[in-house]
Motif scaffolding. Structure first.
Motif, PDB file in Angstrom:
ATOM      1  N   VAL A 231     -24.995 -56.875 135.722  1.00  0.00           N
ATOM      2  CA  VAL A 231     -25.940 -56.405 134.809  1.00  0.00           C
ATOM      3  C   VAL A 231     -26.881 -55.332 135.736  1.00  0.00           C
ATOM      4  CG1 VAL A 231     -27.571 -56.845 133.103  1.00  0.00           C
ATOM      5  CG2 VAL A 231     -25.503 -58.319 133.592  1.00  0.00           C
ATOM      6  N   GLN A 232     -27.390 -54.281 135.083  1.00  0.00           N
ATOM      7  CA  GLN A 232     -28.352 -53.427 135.936  1.00  0.00           C
ATOM      8  C   GLN A 232     -29.389 -52.936 134.765  1.00  0.00           C
ATOM      9  OE1 GLN A 232     -26.805 -50.816 139.341  1.00  0.00           O
ATOM     10  NE2 GLN A 232     -24.828 -51.319 138.155  1.00  0.00           N
ATOM     11  N   SER A 233     -30.623 -53.104 135.362  1.00  0.00           N
ATOM     12  CA  SER A 233     -31.582 -52.196 134.531  1.00  0.00           C
ATOM     13  C   SER A 233     -31.526 -50.747 134.575  1.00  0.00           C
ATOM     14  CB  SER A 233     -33.121 -52.711 135.000  1.00  0.00           C
ATOM     15  OG  SER A 233     -33.195 -52.300 136.306  1.00  0.00           O
ATOM     16  N   ASN A 234     -31.866 -50.173 133.654  1.00  0.00           N
ATOM     17  CA  ASN A 234     -31.968 -48.704 133.376  1.00  0.00           C
ATOM     18  C   ASN A 234     -32.889 -48.307 132.532  1.00  0.00           C
ATOM     19  OD1 ASN A 234     -31.380 -45.722 133.524  1.00  0.00           O
ATOM     20  ND2 ASN A 234     -29.642 -46.072 132.088  1.00  0.00           N
ATOM     21  N   SER A 235     -34.334 -48.051 133.241  1.00  0.00           N
ATOM     22  CA  SER A 235     -35.344 -47.823 132.331  1.00  0.00           C
ATOM     23  C   SER A 235     -35.947 -49.085 131.820  1.00  0.00           C
ATOM     24  CB  SER A 235     -35.412 -46.563 131.287  1.00  0.00           C
ATOM     25  OG  SER A 235     -36.377 -46.481 130.836  1.00  0.00           O
ATOM     26  N   ASP A 236     -35.919 -48.988 130.268  1.00  0.00           N
ATOM     27  CA  ASP A 236     -36.275 -50.221 130.115  1.00  0.00           C
ATOM     28  C   ASP A 236     -34.999 -51.061 129.061  1.00  0.00           C
ATOM     29  OD1 ASP A 236     -35.758 -48.536 127.780  1.00  0.00           O
ATOM     30  OD2 ASP A 236     -37.557 -49.408 126.601  1.00  0.00           O
ATOM     31  N   LYS A 237     -33.789 -50.776 129.568  1.00  0.00           N
ATOM     32  CA  LYS A 237     -32.663 -51.286 128.860  1.00  0.00           C
ATOM     33  C   LYS A 237     -31.773 -51.884 130.260  1.00  0.00           C
ATOM     34  CE  LYS A 237     -32.713 -48.740 124.511  1.00  0.00           C
ATOM     35  NZ  LYS A 237     -31.864 -47.904 123.603  1.00  0.00           N
ATOM     36  N   LEU A 238     -30.859 -52.791 129.738  1.00  0.00           N
ATOM     37  CA  LEU A 238     -29.841 -53.148 130.554  1.00  0.00           C
ATOM     38  C   LEU A 238     -28.491 -52.871 130.198  1.00  0.00           C
ATOM     39  CD1 LEU A 238     -31.362 -56.941 130.763  1.00  0.00           C
ATOM     40  CD2 LEU A 238     -31.728 -55.013 132.441  1.00  0.00           C
TER      41      LEU A 238
END
Length: 401
Positions: A231-238
């Protein structure tokens, strides 16, 4: 932010019923749950994740072996050397009272108590992560635990860890921290890390509600790929990406036996089908028979002789790239010819009888035992029962003619 979500390691799973095989194969099977978790730890180190979530059932039984515990501790120590925290909760298989930090575990391992609680982590970039969860103190948790989870507050990321099952609205079935998807979403969490179901699946995309499945399938009903989620963050989403790690994959292969096929040619065909598979697989062959197959071949198939010869052939070669553990005979019978009214009655009856609720009701008190309940929860069981019933109906019609 980057983390690994896994669950249901079932270290030291007994793999019952698989003792009739070469020692080399048995060792590979027995070590498979350990190997799968070791691969997850390897990935965590290589990916330099911020933390790992393990959502219940680290061990296969509440009274687990010293070997399994020692192995788990050593893997956590590997993560400790890389300063990777581990957040874990115990499930219905390894339930236990949690009163304080467990002495045998290194300091990077954070164990959730038997009551819902929140642990906070600050990442290298100063983002805060609040992780909420609990451990089973007994085998069954019939109460809804989600109501005890706080709503998201000030943390940059809020994660829920829940080892449980979707509520069936039936007290005789809701044994494992039952929940509903809407109540999870009401908490406004960024990610729900689930455990208990052994098939990886995403129940909701935004926010992500994810079952990672178990890293290693333990029997034929846990076929297909098994692994974990990165699981990785991308801006304000995962985003969550499934990563397979299971050293052994269970699968079924259909083989159609023709009327002129000899026993030797059948074995050669099965050998070829097995060798065509990628990776190490435990294979169950579904051999489809027709009435034209000669009586001797049918007897050799039915009494296990052909399976034994197939296994002996592989043992003589000594090159174990796969292993046949079961040979199922599937007769090519069809349902009796039906009128439109008969077909309507069959369809309605099949719908009423061949569903999970009906099967569980039929088993009555047996469904209260965890290992049986796990099997009854497998949708493939219902389909298999329906198929076998149709085969029996077809046989009855054939006999009358």
């Amino acid at each position: 932010m980057k983390f690994i979500h896994t669950a249901d390691l079932h270290l030291d799973s007994p793999f019952r019923g698989l003792d009739e095989m070469p020692a080399q194969i048995w060792q590979r099977v027995h070590q498979s749950t350990f190997t799968a978790f070791e691969r997850i730890v390897d990935a965590a180190i290589n990916q330099q994740v911020d933390f790992i979530l393990i959502v219940g059932d680290i061990y296969d039984r509440d009274h687990h072996s010293a070997e399994a515990e020692d192995f788990f501790v050593r893997q956590c120590q590997r993560l400790a050397k890389q300063q990777i925290p581990v957040y874990l909760s115990y499930g219905n298989h390894d339930y236990q009272p949690v009163t304080e930090q467990i002495d045998s575990l290194p300091n990077n391992v954070h164990v959730f108590g038997n009551q819902v609680e929140t642990k906070t982590l600050t990442l290298a970039d100063d983002q805060t992560v609040a992780i909420t969860g609990f451990s089973y103190g007994k085998r069954w948790l019939v109460e809804d635990q989600v109501s005890k989870f706080p709503e998201k507050e000030t943390a940059d990321w809020q994660i829920g860890m829940l080892h449980g099952d979707i509520s069936q609205n039936n007290p005789d079935q809701d044994h494992y921290a039952p929940f509903t998807l809407p109540e999870l979403l009401q908490k406004r969490y960024d990610y729900w890390a689930l455990g208990h179901i052994h098939k990886h699946q995403v129940l909701n995309e935004e926010p992500l509600v994810v079952y990672p499945g178990n890293p290693q399938g333990r029997h034929k009903n846990e076929d297909g790929q098994h692994g974990y989620y990165l699981v990785q963050s991308n801006s304000d989403k995962l985003t969550a990406e499934f990563k397979p790690v299971a050293p052994i994959e269970w699968c079924e292969i259909d083989a159609h036996l023709t009327h002129d096929q000899t026993v030797d040619s059948l074995i050669e065909m099965l050998l070829h089908r097995g060798e065509a598979e990628d990776g190490f697989k435990m294979i169950a062959f579904n051999v489809h028979l027709t009435d034209q197959v000669n009586a001797l071949t049918k007897k050799l198939l039915a009494n296990g002789t052909i399976l034994e010869r197939l296994q002996e052939n592989l043992s003589e070669k000594g090159d174990y790239q796969w292993w046949p553990y079961q040979l199922n005979l599937l007769k090519g019978t069809a349902l009796p010819k039906m009128t439109d009214l008969d077909q309507e009655y069959w369809d309605q009856s099949a719908q009423d009888v061949f569903n999970q609720d009906a099967v569980i009701d039929l088993t009555d008190k047996l469904a209260k035992y965890g290992f049986i309940a796990d099997q009854l929860a497998d949708p493939s069981l219902v389909e298999q029962l329906r198929y076998e019933a149709s085969q029996k109906l077809g046989e009855g019609d054939h006999d009358e003619n």
